[in-house]
Design an enzyme around this catalytic site. Structure first.
Site, PDB file in Angstrom:
ATOM      1  N   ASN A 291     -50.506   2.309 -31.799  1.00  0.00           N
ATOM      2  CA  ASN A 291     -51.023   1.997 -33.127  1.00  0.00           C
ATOM      3  C   ASN A 291     -51.823   3.197 -33.649  1.00  0.00           C
ATOM      4  OD1 ASN A 291     -52.891   1.202 -31.080  1.00  0.00           O
ATOM      5  ND2 ASN A 291     -53.961  -0.168 -32.469  1.00  0.00           N
TER       6      ASN A 291
ATOM      7  N   GLU B 173     -45.466  -0.883 -32.019  1.00  0.00           N
ATOM      8  CA  GLU B 173     -44.028  -1.173 -31.996  1.00  0.00           C
ATOM      9  C   GLU B 173     -43.298  -0.355 -33.064  1.00  0.00           C
ATOM     10  OE1 GLU B 173     -46.549  -3.260 -32.052  1.00  0.00           O
ATOM     11  OE2 GLU B 173     -46.126  -5.114 -30.957  1.00  0.00           O
TER      12      GLU B 173
ATOM     13  N   CYS C 131     -46.997  -8.671 -34.268  1.00  0.00           N
ATOM     14  CA  CYS C 131     -47.195  -9.280 -35.587  1.00  0.00           C
ATOM     15  C   CYS C 131     -45.842  -9.626 -36.213  1.00  0.00           C
ATOM     16  CB  CYS C 131     -47.984  -8.334 -36.490  1.00  0.00           C
ATOM     17  SG  CYS C 131     -47.024  -6.960 -37.148  1.00  0.00           S
TER      18      CYS C 131
END
Ligand code: THU
Length: 130
Positions: free
Chosen positions: A39, A52, A83
């Protein structure tokens, strides 16, 4: 190296000064190659990107479009599920049965699949120009 080890290792490089929540992700392409992501947050909060998404971008930049395995790891009490946006991003490049390992740095594991993370997915078969 296992895909989870790859995600664990790359997590060290996560840039999460605002949430302090570092996430590492790794996807394996059909070639067998591993692609890493972390991230990357931003002072303009909505501009942050998930681990991701970073791994998927690295895979596509390398010329691959088929994911065969996914691993995600974070320092959380329970394995953190991707998410909603990342579920859709993973689905774009994965069959339903692609295995996903969600893990914590303290050793918890949750084994699931891209199809279980996003049942009833929107995909290209729903578009009449496909
Ligand atoms: N985050 C990820 O990178 N992947 C996930 O699966 C869950 C959340 C990031 C986004 C943000 O930088 C931080 O974790 C806290 O939400």
């Amino acid at each position: 190296m296992s895909l989870l080890d790859a995600a664990r290792q790359v997590r060290e490089n996560a840039y999460a000064p605002y949430s302090k929540f570092k996430v590492g992700a790794a996807v394996r392409g059909a070639s067998g190659q591993i692609y890493h992501g972390v991230n990357v947050e931003n002072v303009a909060y909505p501009e942050g990107t998930c681990a991701e998404a970073g791994a998927i971008a690295a895979m596509v930049a390398a010329g691959e479009t088929q994911i065969i395995e996914v691993a995600v790891i974070a320092d959380s009490p329970t394995p953190v599920p991707p998410c909603g946006g990342c579920r859709q991003k993973l689905a774009e490049f994965s069959r339903h049965d692609v295995p996903v390992t969600l893990a914590t740095t303290s050793g918890e594991r949750l084994e699931t699949s891209v199809g279980d993370l996003l049942p009833g997915r929107f995909d290209v078969s729903h578009m009449d120009n496909a």
